[in-house]
Write a protein that holds these residues in place. Sequence first.
Motif, PDB file in Angstrom:
ATOM      1  N   ARG A 121       0.863  -1.472  -0.116  1.00  0.00           N
ATOM      2  CA  ARG A 121      -0.031  -0.044  -0.058  1.00  0.00           C
ATOM      3  C   ARG A 121       0.807   1.302   0.114  1.00  0.00           C
ATOM      4  O   ARG A 121       0.373   2.275  -0.546  1.00  0.00           O
ATOM      5  N   ALA A 122       1.996   1.041   0.652  1.00  0.00           N
ATOM      6  CA  ALA A 122       3.131   2.242   0.765  1.00  0.00           C
ATOM      7  C   ALA A 122       4.457   1.710   0.780  1.00  0.00           C
ATOM      8  O   ALA A 122       4.528   0.613   1.427  1.00  0.00           O
ATOM      9  N   TRP A 123       5.513   2.410   0.175  1.00  0.00           N
ATOM     10  CA  TRP A 123       6.769   2.282   0.533  1.00  0.00           C
ATOM     11  C   TRP A 123       7.059   2.759   1.893  1.00  0.00           C
ATOM     12  O   TRP A 123       6.408   3.538   2.345  1.00  0.00           O
ATOM     13  N   PRO A 124       7.952   2.112   2.682  1.00  0.00           N
ATOM     14  CA  PRO A 124       8.351   2.471   3.804  1.00  0.00           C
ATOM     15  C   PRO A 124       8.581   3.913   3.902  1.00  0.00           C
ATOM     16  O   PRO A 124       8.264   4.515   4.848  1.00  0.00           O
ATOM     17  N   SER A 125       9.014   4.453   2.828  1.00  0.00           N
ATOM     18  CA  SER A 125       9.517   5.955   2.980  1.00  0.00           C
ATOM     19  C   SER A 125       8.121   6.655   2.693  1.00  0.00           C
ATOM     20  O   SER A 125       8.221   8.051   2.921  1.00  0.00           O
ATOM     21  N   GLU A 126       6.982   6.170   2.676  1.00  0.00           N
ATOM     22  CA  GLU A 126       5.778   6.865   2.565  1.00  0.00           C
ATOM     23  C   GLU A 126       4.988   6.989   3.571  1.00  0.00           C
ATOM     24  O   GLU A 126       3.735   7.224   3.678  1.00  0.00           O
ATOM     25  N   ILE A 127       5.667   6.326   4.639  1.00  0.00           N
ATOM     26  CA  ILE A 127       4.626   6.200   6.096  1.00  0.00           C
ATOM     27  C   ILE A 127       5.335   7.101   7.109  1.00  0.00           C
ATOM     28  O   ILE A 127       6.660   6.987   7.424  1.00  0.00           O
ATOM     29  N   LEU A 128       4.737   7.911   7.907  1.00  0.00           N
ATOM     30  CA  LEU A 128       5.155   8.777   8.810  1.00  0.00           C
ATOM     31  C   LEU A 128       4.446   8.149   9.987  1.00  0.00           C
ATOM     32  O   LEU A 128       3.322   7.820  10.197  1.00  0.00           O
ATOM     33  N   CYS A 129       5.594   7.491  10.995  1.00  0.00           N
ATOM     34  CA  CYS A 129       5.295   6.766  12.133  1.00  0.00           C
ATOM     35  C   CYS A 129       6.121   7.341  13.372  1.00  0.00           C
ATOM     36  O   CYS A 129       7.043   7.571  13.358  1.00  0.00           O
ATOM     37  N   VAL A 130       5.199   7.996  14.093  1.00  0.00           N
ATOM     38  CA  VAL A 130       5.539   8.740  15.392  1.00  0.00           C
ATOM     39  C   VAL A 130       5.630   7.669  16.627  1.00  0.00           C
ATOM     40  O   VAL A 130       4.457   7.127  17.050  1.00  0.00           O
ATOM     41  N   THR A 131       6.604   7.671  17.242  1.00  0.00           N
ATOM     42  CA  THR A 131       6.975   7.127  18.643  1.00  0.00           C
ATOM     43  C   THR A 131       7.369   8.068  19.705  1.00  0.00           C
ATOM     44  O   THR A 131       7.649   9.041  19.525  1.00  0.00           O
ATOM     45  N   PHE A 132       7.167   7.745  20.850  1.00  0.00           N
ATOM     46  CA  PHE A 132       7.418   8.599  22.084  1.00  0.00           C
ATOM     47  C   PHE A 132       8.714   8.746  22.379  1.00  0.00           C
ATOM     48  O   PHE A 132       9.421   9.586  22.988  1.00  0.00           O
ATOM     49  N   THR A 133       9.399   7.669  22.146  1.00  0.00           N
ATOM     50  CA  THR A 133      11.118   7.499  22.570  1.00  0.00           C
ATOM     51  C   THR A 133      11.887   7.004  21.337  1.00  0.00           C
ATOM     52  O   THR A 133      11.304   6.123  20.632  1.00  0.00           O
ATOM     53  N   ASN A 134      13.253   7.185  21.106  1.00  0.00           N
ATOM     54  CA  ASN A 134      13.893   6.489  20.322  1.00  0.00           C
ATOM     55  C   ASN A 134      14.039   5.255  20.183  1.00  0.00           C
ATOM     56  O   ASN A 134      13.929   4.494  19.527  1.00  0.00           O
ATOM     57  N   LYS A 135      14.169   4.786  21.573  1.00  0.00           N
ATOM     58  CA  LYS A 135      13.981   3.443  22.001  1.00  0.00           C
ATOM     59  C   LYS A 135      12.931   2.472  21.338  1.00  0.00           C
ATOM     60  O   LYS A 135      12.872   1.289  20.619  1.00  0.00           O
ATOM     61  N   ALA A 136      11.841   3.024  21.422  1.00  0.00           N
ATOM     62  CA  ALA A 136      10.349   2.551  20.969  1.00  0.00           C
ATOM     63  C   ALA A 136      10.730   2.551  19.420  1.00  0.00           C
ATOM     64  O   ALA A 136       9.952   1.619  18.897  1.00  0.00           O
ATOM     65  N   ALA A 137      11.151   3.253  18.765  1.00  0.00           N
ATOM     66  CA  ALA A 137      11.291   3.521  17.404  1.00  0.00           C
ATOM     67  C   ALA A 137      12.084   2.551  16.776  1.00  0.00           C
ATOM     68  O   ALA A 137      11.957   1.808  15.889  1.00  0.00           O
ATOM     69  N   ARG A 138      13.267   2.243  17.703  1.00  0.00           N
ATOM     70  CA  ARG A 138      14.210   1.225  17.239  1.00  0.00           C
ATOM     71  C   ARG A 138      13.338  -0.352  17.378  1.00  0.00           C
ATOM     72  O   ARG A 138      13.659  -1.215  16.440  1.00  0.00           O
ATOM     73  N   GLU A 139      12.866  -0.376  18.396  1.00  0.00           N
ATOM     74  CA  GLU A 139      12.285  -1.682  18.633  1.00  0.00           C
ATOM     75  C   GLU A 139      11.030  -2.102  17.603  1.00  0.00           C
ATOM     76  O   GLU A 139      10.947  -2.932  17.041  1.00  0.00           O
ATOM     77  N   PHE A 161       2.898  11.376   2.310  1.00  0.00           N
ATOM     78  CA  PHE A 161       2.882  10.232   3.660  1.00  0.00           C
ATOM     79  C   PHE A 161       1.364   9.814   3.449  1.00  0.00           C
ATOM     80  O   PHE A 161       0.329  10.368   3.794  1.00  0.00           O
ATOM     81  N   LYS A 162       1.360   8.690   2.586  1.00  0.00           N
ATOM     82  CA  LYS A 162       0.205   7.979   2.442  1.00  0.00           C
ATOM     83  C   LYS A 162      -0.428   7.765   3.691  1.00  0.00           C
ATOM     84  O   LYS A 162      -1.600   7.699   3.834  1.00  0.00           O
ATOM     85  N   TYR A 163       0.267   7.135   4.640  1.00  0.00           N
ATOM     86  CA  TYR A 163      -0.248   6.943   5.843  1.00  0.00           C
ATOM     87  C   TYR A 163       0.507   7.543   7.297  1.00  0.00           C
ATOM     88  O   TYR A 163       1.678   7.574   7.115  1.00  0.00           O
ATOM     89  N   ILE A 164      -0.374   7.880   8.089  1.00  0.00           N
ATOM     90  CA  ILE A 164       0.364   8.332   9.565  1.00  0.00           C
ATOM     91  C   ILE A 164      -0.230   7.447  10.606  1.00  0.00           C
ATOM     92  O   ILE A 164      -1.223   7.218  10.603  1.00  0.00           O
ATOM     93  N   LEU A 165       0.806   7.101  11.203  1.00  0.00           N
ATOM     94  CA  LEU A 165       0.840   6.560  12.538  1.00  0.00           C
ATOM     95  C   LEU A 165       1.358   7.045  13.823  1.00  0.00           C
ATOM     96  O   LEU A 165       2.675   7.487  13.641  1.00  0.00           O
ATOM     97  N   VAL A 166       0.384   7.098  14.855  1.00  0.00           N
ATOM     98  CA  VAL A 166       1.058   7.752  16.062  1.00  0.00           C
ATOM     99  C   VAL A 166       0.829   6.887  17.132  1.00  0.00           C
ATOM    100  O   VAL A 166      -0.228   6.706  17.617  1.00  0.00           O
ATOM    101  N   ASP A 167       2.110   6.907  17.935  1.00  0.00           N
ATOM    102  CA  ASP A 167       1.614   6.080  19.276  1.00  0.00           C
ATOM    103  C   ASP A 167       1.277   6.961  20.366  1.00  0.00           C
ATOM    104  O   ASP A 167       2.126   8.335  20.137  1.00  0.00           O
ATOM    105  N   GLU A 168       1.264   6.747  21.614  1.00  0.00           N
ATOM    106  CA  GLU A 168       1.162   7.476  22.646  1.00  0.00           C
ATOM    107  C   GLU A 168       0.398   8.778  22.389  1.00  0.00           C
ATOM    108  O   GLU A 168       1.040   9.725  22.661  1.00  0.00           O
ATOM    109  N   TYR A 169      -0.643   8.893  21.713  1.00  0.00           N
ATOM    110  CA  TYR A 169      -1.318   9.938  21.204  1.00  0.00           C
ATOM    111  C   TYR A 169      -1.650  11.121  22.278  1.00  0.00           C
ATOM    112  O   TYR A 169      -1.698  12.296  21.963  1.00  0.00           O
ATOM    113  N   GLN A 170      -2.056  10.399  23.508  1.00  0.00           N
ATOM    114  CA  GLN A 170      -2.533  11.134  24.685  1.00  0.00           C
ATOM    115  C   GLN A 170      -1.426  12.337  25.078  1.00  0.00           C
ATOM    116  O   GLN A 170      -1.742  13.389  25.849  1.00  0.00           O
ATOM    117  N   ASP A 171      -0.384  12.074  24.786  1.00  0.00           N
ATOM    118  CA  ASP A 171       0.770  13.098  25.184  1.00  0.00           C
ATOM    119  C   ASP A 171       1.208  13.679  24.170  1.00  0.00           C
ATOM    120  O   ASP A 171       2.552  14.087  24.328  1.00  0.00           O
TER     121      ASP A 171
END
Length: 757
Positions: A53-71, A219-229
């Motif tokens: 549906r999208a190339w990895p470079s077409e997805i914006l994915c936000v995590t709360f920490t760098n560690k979470a991004a790595r995982e 950004f065909k797709y946007i994903l956000v973790d921990e949105y409450q913060d």
Amino acid sequence: DDGEIPLYAARLNAPQREAVLTTEGPVLMLAGAGTGKTAALTARLAHLVATRRAWPSEILCVTFTNKAAREMRERVAHHLGEAVEGMPWLGTFHSIGAKMLRRHAELVGLQSNYTIIDTDDQLRLLKQLIADNDLDEKRWPARQLAGLIDRWKNKGLNPEDLDAVENEGYANGRGQQFYRLYQDRLKALNACDFGDLLLHMLNVFRRERDVLAHYQQRFKYILVDEYQDTNQVQYLWLRLLAQERKNICVVGDDDQSIYSWRGAEVANILRFEKDFPGAHVVRLEQNYRSTPHILGAASGLIDANSQRLGKSLWTEVDGGDKVRVIGVWDAPEEARRVGEEIERLEREGAPLDRIAILVRAQYQTREFEDRFIQIGLNYRIVGGFRFYERAEIRDALAYLRVIAQPQDDLAFERIYNQPKRGLGAKTLEKMHQHARRTGLPLAAATLQLADSDELPARAANTIGGLMRQFLAWREQAEKATPAELLRTVLEETGYNAMLQAEKTAEASGRLENLSELARAMEEYETLGDFLEHVSLVMDNEAGDDREKVTIMTIHAAKGLEFDNVFLPGWEEGVFPSQRALDEGGLASLEEERRLAYVAITRARRRCTILHAANRRIYGQWTSSIPSRFVGELPADHVEEETTLTGGASLWRAGMSEREDPFAHVATSRPERSGSRGPGWQRALSTGYDATPRRVRETTRSAASFAAKPRTDVTVGQRVFHDKFGYGTVTGQEGNRLEIAFEQAGTKRVIDSFVTLA
Ligand code: ATP
Ligand code: MG
């Protein structure tokens, strides 16, 4: 059938799958702790890539920490069975913002190689601006200004966007002016701060339609973790970027919003459905992390909050112990007890790296560090310095070292201008020069300098004053306890006042750390003993990769899980924090309760809560009462273990309805173990190698300190001095000379600064 389900979806339950497979349109996943939100978000990312549906470079994915991004990156690769090439837009808001800004730096007046300055640089810059603009930094601390500027940036406000209300907080309405000056200065330096990483890009999105359009398309797709913060500026970012395609999936838990003090707004998650009409809402209720008792305890607790959406959680995980609540006598016993429990777990085969101690405030780590070193238990402090390595602690220790040990040049250099006394690099250079030439310790050389005309009068006065203080402290050291001495030093140097004036959360954390240091010192009879203990602790940094117990704040533990979790310090004034109680509002208390909910829900197998009946505060034993949160835990899920009266049962008896929980707090004088006087004397003469007599000599009469006078300089000799020029020696006392200068008049200088003419 299952054979056709790809790996990333195999383990997911029905609502999780729904969140993964509903790829088009806005999706809100709102669910409690441990229900697999992050797991589902990761699977969604894998699914989008796997189904092309999208190339990895077409997805914006936000995590709360760098560690979470790595995982997340690792897990996606694992799901897809191959390394994923390039996920450039997977990371924290800051890392993503920095990357975008590199590409568009020129649009905000920067070059693409701009530097990102840290908080220290930021403060230095602000201090310069304050000085350049004739503002009194004592009255209007740079840190306060820094805090305000951060807040404005978190809200997405540029200098020109501030209204009168925002602007009134600093220097009678000059905040805006300084904000603007600061931004100009940064631009001139080709630099930006953390807040700018987001604010600059927001400005670009707003001003440059084509840039915004580019990212909206990309950004065909946007994903956000921990949105409450998320805070306001992050929210505005996402709303702009998602406006075109509207394929945005956010996940969060309103009960875990714990960063409002940093500008996060839980309202962002609550208004998602308004912002994106027709949003698909997924609720997850099955918890995969914790045992029923842990879950029951956490749910019961958070029920006491009024401002929440409310949700129920269940688990298929079987059995498990009740949440243990242990009442202990005092903080050292608390640390001892946790140490014992961990050793027991270790014997049962529990891996140390799945054990965590989660504290409310940084200062609480100290007691555990001390204990674990004593019993040789490996630990790691995450997200912060180890206690004795923090700047304010090192400063305080440096004062104590100079008091105990006047020859400690390193310590003296650390604090001679901390807090700021207006002694600059020039003075320091002079001090070093003189110390080198005379072979005196830095402090003694400095005193000699101050007693001459070598330094400008103001600097000389300042140093003279400081040396007199050291003298007085050394005298006090002979009578007072080490802890009392520390308090005196912090008061008389203005160190406490400096932090109090800052009025930031960070500064109040530093103040707490300093009180904790005093508390730690109560256990030592002599300053020497204490300093020795500290050097042992500091030396313990294990560079090995053995398994370690984790000690961290609850804030830093968000999103993580551990088999065994220990939660110490559940007392009124510690947790909920004194700050939250003082502010008194419902909102701050409810945020504390959410924090407690986050804390308990980190535990997979066992959760142990502790509270001490006594804490030593400012040298006085204070009876503490268990946190109201202890009382709010449903009795069915809790097993109390206390030899003390009170505890949770006290709260359940209705005490929580009283207005002033502190009305019953009794204070009493602490019992001291042994007498201080003789021990202290003994230590000074044997231990930290400065005897009281020698100490006094150094400070009272620097001239009599063993600096050798020059033999080639005598009365009548013509000499040259760098600053005052040519002159003739008219008097000599030790290595001090009185010289009649041809231009500068009569001055007292030190012989090492003159050359024969
Ligand atoms: P938090 O609110 O604390 O961030 P979360 O909702 O993000 O929690 P996760 O961390 O994704 O929850 O998952 C919690 C635990 O449950 C993890 O160990 C995860 O591997 C496991 N898990 C998630 N979904 C499932 C599932 N469908 N089946 C089995 N285990 C699962
Ligand atoms: Mg999560």
